[in-house]
Design a protein around this motif. Structure first.
Motif, PDB file in Angstrom:
ATOM      1  N   GLY A 256       0.808  -1.211   0.000  1.00 23.03           N
ATOM      2  CA  GLY A 256       0.000   0.000   0.000  1.00 23.03           C
ATOM      3  C   GLY A 256       0.843   1.264   0.000  1.00 23.03           C
ATOM      4  N   GLY A 257       1.449   1.573   1.140  1.00 21.87           N
ATOM      5  CA  GLY A 257       2.218   2.807   1.303  1.00 21.87           C
ATOM      6  C   GLY A 257       3.300   2.965   0.254  1.00 21.87           C
ATOM      7  N   ALA A 258       3.804   1.853  -0.257  1.00 23.73           N
ATOM      8  CA  ALA A 258       4.886   1.873  -1.259  1.00 23.73           C
ATOM      9  C   ALA A 258       4.401   2.407  -2.598  1.00 23.73           C
ATOM     10  CB  ALA A 258       5.430   0.462  -1.440  1.00 23.73           C
ATOM     11  N   GLY A 259       3.086   2.418  -2.810  1.00 30.74           N
ATOM     12  CA  GLY A 259       2.572   2.936  -4.086  1.00 30.74           C
ATOM     13  C   GLY A 259       1.669   1.943  -4.792  1.00 30.74           C
TER      14      GLY A 259
ATOM     15  N   ARG B  10      -1.715   2.669 -10.786  1.00 31.10           N
ATOM     16  CA  ARG B  10      -1.353   1.358 -10.233  1.00 31.10           C
ATOM     17  C   ARG B  10      -2.461   0.823  -9.349  1.00 31.10           C
ATOM     18  NH1 ARG B  10       4.043   3.024  -7.513  1.00 31.10           N
ATOM     19  NH2 ARG B  10       5.274   3.608  -9.312  1.00 31.10           N
ATOM     20  N   GLY B  11      -2.401  -0.471  -9.100  1.00 28.22           N
ATOM     21  CA  GLY B  11      -3.299  -1.086  -8.131  1.00 28.22           C
ATOM     22  C   GLY B  11      -4.386  -1.893  -8.798  1.00 28.22           C
ATOM     23  N   ARG B  12      -5.342  -2.313  -8.003  1.00 28.71           N
ATOM     24  CA  ARG B  12      -6.378  -3.238  -8.467  1.00 28.71           C
ATOM     25  C   ARG B  12      -7.693  -2.889  -7.780  1.00 28.71           C
ATOM     26  NH1 ARG B  12      -6.465  -9.264  -9.917  1.00 28.71           N
ATOM     27  NH2 ARG B  12      -4.260  -9.228 -10.411  1.00 28.71           N
ATOM     28  N   GLY B  13      -8.785  -3.047  -8.496  1.00 27.46           N
ATOM     29  CA  GLY B  13     -10.098  -2.786  -7.912  1.00 27.46           C
ATOM     30  C   GLY B  13     -10.205  -1.330  -7.488  1.00 27.46           C
ATOM     31  N   LEU B  14     -10.677  -1.106  -6.277  1.00 28.86           N
ATOM     32  CA  LEU B  14     -10.798   0.273  -5.784  1.00 28.86           C
ATOM     33  C   LEU B  14      -9.678   0.599  -4.812  1.00 28.86           C
ATOM     34  CD1 LEU B  14     -14.666   0.651  -5.596  1.00 28.86           C
ATOM     35  CD2 LEU B  14     -13.072   1.587  -7.282  1.00 28.86           C
ATOM     36  N   MET B  15      -8.508   0.050  -5.112  1.00 26.28           N
ATOM     37  CA  MET B  15      -7.275   0.377  -4.386  1.00 26.28           C
ATOM     38  C   MET B  15      -6.295   0.838  -5.451  1.00 26.28           C
ATOM     39  SD  MET B  15      -5.103  -2.285  -2.048  1.00 26.28           S
ATOM     40  CE  MET B  15      -3.477  -1.833  -1.435  1.00 26.28           C
ATOM     41  N   LEU B  16      -6.468   2.105  -5.858  1.00 24.41           N
ATOM     42  CA  LEU B  16      -5.707   2.608  -7.002  1.00 24.41           C
ATOM     43  C   LEU B  16      -4.851   3.806  -6.605  1.00 24.41           C
ATOM     44  CD1 LEU B  16      -8.541   2.500  -9.707  1.00 24.41           C
ATOM     45  CD2 LEU B  16      -6.698   0.839  -9.368  1.00 24.41           C
ATOM     46  N   ALA B  17      -3.717   3.925  -7.278  1.00 20.53           N
ATOM     47  CA  ALA B  17      -2.844   5.074  -7.069  1.00 20.53           C
ATOM     48  C   ALA B  17      -2.554   5.690  -8.416  1.00 20.53           C
ATOM     49  CB  ALA B  17      -1.544   4.637  -6.402  1.00 20.53           C
ATOM     50  N   ALA B  18      -2.927   6.971  -8.559  1.00 20.99           N
ATOM     51  CA  ALA B  18      -2.585   7.693  -9.785  1.00 20.99           C
ATOM     52  C   ALA B  18      -1.223   8.341  -9.555  1.00 20.99           C
ATOM     53  CB  ALA B  18      -3.642   8.754 -10.082  1.00 20.99           C
ATOM     54  N   ILE B  19      -0.255   7.966 -10.372  1.00 23.17           N
ATOM     55  CA  ILE B  19       1.109   8.471 -10.191  1.00 23.17           C
ATOM     56  C   ILE B  19       1.287   9.709 -11.074  1.00 23.17           C
ATOM     57  CG2 ILE B  19       3.576   7.852 -10.210  1.00 23.17           C
ATOM     58  CD1 ILE B  19       1.877   5.998  -8.406  1.00 23.17           C
TER      59      ILE B  19
ATOM     60  N   ASP C 199       5.246  17.577  -6.524  1.00 23.38           N
ATOM     61  CA  ASP C 199       4.614  18.905  -6.444  1.00 23.38           C
ATOM     62  C   ASP C 199       3.230  18.875  -7.089  1.00 23.38           C
ATOM     63  OD1 ASP C 199       6.715  19.958  -5.131  1.00 23.38           O
ATOM     64  OD2 ASP C 199       7.633  20.898  -6.897  1.00 23.38           O
ATOM     65  N   ILE C 200       3.132  18.186  -8.211  1.00 25.09           N
ATOM     66  CA  ILE C 200       1.820  18.085  -8.876  1.00 25.09           C
ATOM     67  C   ILE C 200       0.851  17.334  -7.962  1.00 25.09           C
ATOM     68  CG2 ILE C 200       0.571  17.147 -10.867  1.00 25.09           C
ATOM     69  CD1 ILE C 200       3.121  17.577 -12.517  1.00 25.09           C
ATOM     70  N   THR C 201       1.339  16.257  -7.362  1.00 29.99           N
ATOM     71  CA  THR C 201       0.486  15.490  -6.449  1.00 29.99           C
ATOM     72  C   THR C 201      -0.071  16.393  -5.353  1.00 29.99           C
ATOM     73  OG1 THR C 201       1.675  13.447  -6.865  1.00 29.99           O
ATOM     74  CG2 THR C 201       0.496  13.586  -4.781  1.00 29.99           C
TER      75      THR C 201
ATOM     76  N   ALA D  73       2.268   9.722  -5.662  1.00 30.05           N
ATOM     77  CA  ALA D  73       1.005   8.983  -5.800  1.00 30.05           C
ATOM     78  C   ALA D  73      -0.166   9.729  -5.180  1.00 30.05           C
ATOM     79  CB  ALA D  73       1.141   7.615  -5.137  1.00 30.05           C
ATOM     80  N   ILE D  74      -1.290   9.655  -5.869  1.00 28.35           N
ATOM     81  CA  ILE D  74      -2.559  10.119  -5.306  1.00 28.35           C
ATOM     82  C   ILE D  74      -3.407   8.884  -5.041  1.00 28.35           C
ATOM     83  CG2 ILE D  74      -4.719  11.318  -5.796  1.00 28.35           C
ATOM     84  CD1 ILE D  74      -3.137  13.296  -7.401  1.00 28.35           C
ATOM     85  N   ARG D  75      -3.847   8.774  -3.798  1.00 30.16           N
ATOM     86  CA  ARG D  75      -4.669   7.624  -3.414  1.00 30.16           C
ATOM     87  C   ARG D  75      -6.084   7.763  -3.952  1.00 30.16           C
ATOM     88  NH1 ARG D  75      -5.854   4.186   0.669  1.00 30.16           N
ATOM     89  NH2 ARG D  75      -3.790   4.338   1.568  1.00 30.16           N
ATOM     90  N   ILE D  76      -6.552   6.705  -4.594  1.00 30.73           N
ATOM     91  CA  ILE D  76      -7.961   6.644  -4.994  1.00 30.73           C
ATOM     92  C   ILE D  76      -8.517   5.342  -4.429  1.00 30.73           C
ATOM     93  CG2 ILE D  76      -9.575   6.548  -6.934  1.00 30.73           C
ATOM     94  CD1 ILE D  76      -7.493   8.170  -8.523  1.00 30.73           C
ATOM     95  N   SER D  77      -9.166   5.459  -3.298  1.00 29.44           N
ATOM     96  CA  SER D  77      -9.721   4.267  -2.636  1.00 29.44           C
ATOM     97  C   SER D  77     -11.113   4.614  -2.091  1.00 29.44           C
ATOM     98  CB  SER D  77      -8.790   3.814  -1.499  1.00 29.44           C
ATOM     99  OG  SER D  77      -8.588   4.861  -0.554  1.00 29.44           O
ATOM    100  N   PRO D  78     -12.047   4.871  -3.010  1.00 31.96           N
ATOM    101  CA  PRO D  78     -13.378   5.305  -2.569  1.00 31.96           C
ATOM    102  C   PRO D  78     -14.141   4.174  -1.895  1.00 31.96           C
ATOM    103  CG  PRO D  78     -13.375   4.872  -4.936  1.00 31.96           C
ATOM    104  CD  PRO D  78     -11.956   4.712  -4.468  1.00 31.96           C
TER     105      PRO D  78
END
Ligand SMILES: Cc1ncc(COP(=O)(O)O)c(C=O)c1O
Length: 393
Positions: free
Chosen positions: A187-190, A324-333, A338-340, A363-368
């Motif tokens: 998780g935390g790794a990205g 990255r990620g799977r299902g609703l555990m996604l990270a937009a890199i 700075d952009i993040t 990474a931006i977390r997307i885990s709705p």
């Protein structure tokens, strides 16, 4: 309220988001100005059924009318905890039968580490670089990020680190090893997924040397990746499974599950091998039971993969290098940290909650919530792409 928040409530970052919450419902959180924020974070993967899901609220209210805390863990027979552990077992492979309920994920990790040492009589624990398993001293000891641990040393001894997905490192797992602990998806790794049969190979090496495999599913577990447990994607069953977060449906919980043979060792030599006052709390267990029933009896899990596809379809922008990620555990890199930062803060102003990951600054977390609707997903993705457009223009 804001000044009291900073004056009296201990903070661990200098810049918390500091929204003053009025109420929350479904996929939305409202601040005291009655501004609604679409929640793409779900309390960091915890509010699996969104906010105040009616079945969770009903289960809590029903339990409130019966009893609250009555006794320390495991002494009395309390229906919500019994039903919850039984339901968990019914969805797990046969050897993962018995569950110990805790108050948080990190406490369940500590329990799992203790159990591995107790079962094997060995002390060495192998964990992964960039792993996150929680913040109590045991879980912190297996966190793979030295910068965040150094100030708290000495931690528990006999912990070695390997690199997630590096098969050459598997030779470090030997007959000295009590357990290997890994997040099924880091998780935390990205949001790093295991690849090329990595987990199967870890499993085989653990079997070869008599070490236990602990899989931390506190984040990927309970439906977030489209299956109830992340390990179901990888043909690899752990000896000890650790869950938490989404299991509680918005209430605090952790759990570690193993075979009866192993778990029963906590009763003896020494007895009371793991103690908690509030673990298995009836109100929390009732909420978790309602959550688990809803996730396993509805179409939410299968919809998770469709919702992932929708996010990937609508979240396209040249400033996003990868999702990255799977299902609703996604990270937009993003192209840069700075952009993040800018996206997270500006989206908040535009009514969308996003968040960072622990160790991957781009990474931006997307885990709705798993309950998020398709329209809400499209709306959230539009807010992000508008912000990205304005950054790049
Ligand atoms: C993979 C993983 N393990 C353990 C934990 C710790 O759980 P808790 O914060 O409930 O102690 C977390 C929390 O973020 C997590 O993501």
């Amino acid at each position: 309220m804001t000044s009291d928040f900073f004056k009296y409530q201990a903070q661990t970052t200098p810049h918390p988001l500091a929204m003053t919450i009025s109420h929350a419902e479904g996929s939305y959180i409202y601040d005291t100005n009655q501004k609604g924020y679409l929640d793409f974070v779900a309390g960091v993967s915890a509010c699996s059924l969104g906010h105040r899901h009616p079945k969770v609220v009903e289960a809590i209210k029903n339990q409130l009318d019966k009893y609250l805390h009555v006794m320390v863990y495991g002494e009395y027979i309390q229906e919500p905890a019994v039903e919850l552990t039984k339901l968990l077992a019914s969805h797990l492979p046969k050897q993962l039968e018995k569950t110990y309920l805790t108050n948080s994920g990190t406490e369940a990790i500590d329990g799992a580490l203790k159990l591995a040492r107790r079962v094997t009589g060995r002390s060495e624990i192998i964990a992964a670089h960039h792993a996150y398993h929680g913040n109590t001293m045991g879980a912190l000891s297996v966190m793979g990020f030295e910068e965040r641990k150094r100030a708290f040393r000495p931690l528990i001894p006999d912990v070695r680190f390997i690199t997630f997905n590096r098969q050459e490192d598997l030779s470090h797992i030997t007959t000295k090893t009590a357990a290997v602990i890994l997040e099924t998806i880091q998780g935390g790794a990205g949001f790093i997924e295991p690849k090329d049969g990595y987990l199967e190979k870890v499993r085989a090496q653990c079997d070869a040397v008599g070490a236990l495999l602990i899989l931390d599913e506190i984040q990927p577990g309970i439906g977030r990746t489209g299956k109830l447990f992340g390990f179901e994607h990888y043909n690899c069953t752990p000896d000890i499974l650790v869950t938490g977060k989404g299991l509680g449906g918005g209430m605090p919980i952790g759990a570690f599950t193993s075979s009866s043979e192993y778990m029963d060792l906590l009763q003896d030599n020494p007895k009371l091998g793991h103690i908690t006052t509030f673990g298995g709390h009836p109100v929390i267990a009732a909420a978790a039971l309602a959550t688990l029933k809803e996730i396993t009896e509805s179409h939410l899990m299968s919809q998770t993969l469709e919702k992932e596809a929708l996010i990937r379809q609508h979240l396209k922008h040249h400033l996003i290098t990868e999702i990255r990620g799977r299902g609703l555990m996604l990270a937009a890199i993003m192209q840069s940290a700075d952009i993040t930062n800018e996206v997270v803060l500006r989206c908040k102003d535009d009514g969308l909650i996003l968040f960072w990951l622990l160790f991957e600054p781009k990474a931006i977390r997307i885990s709705p919530p798993l309950t998020i609707s398709n329209d809400e997903i499209i709306k959230g993705c539009m807010i992000i792409t508008h912000v990205l457009d304005s950054i790049s223009s």
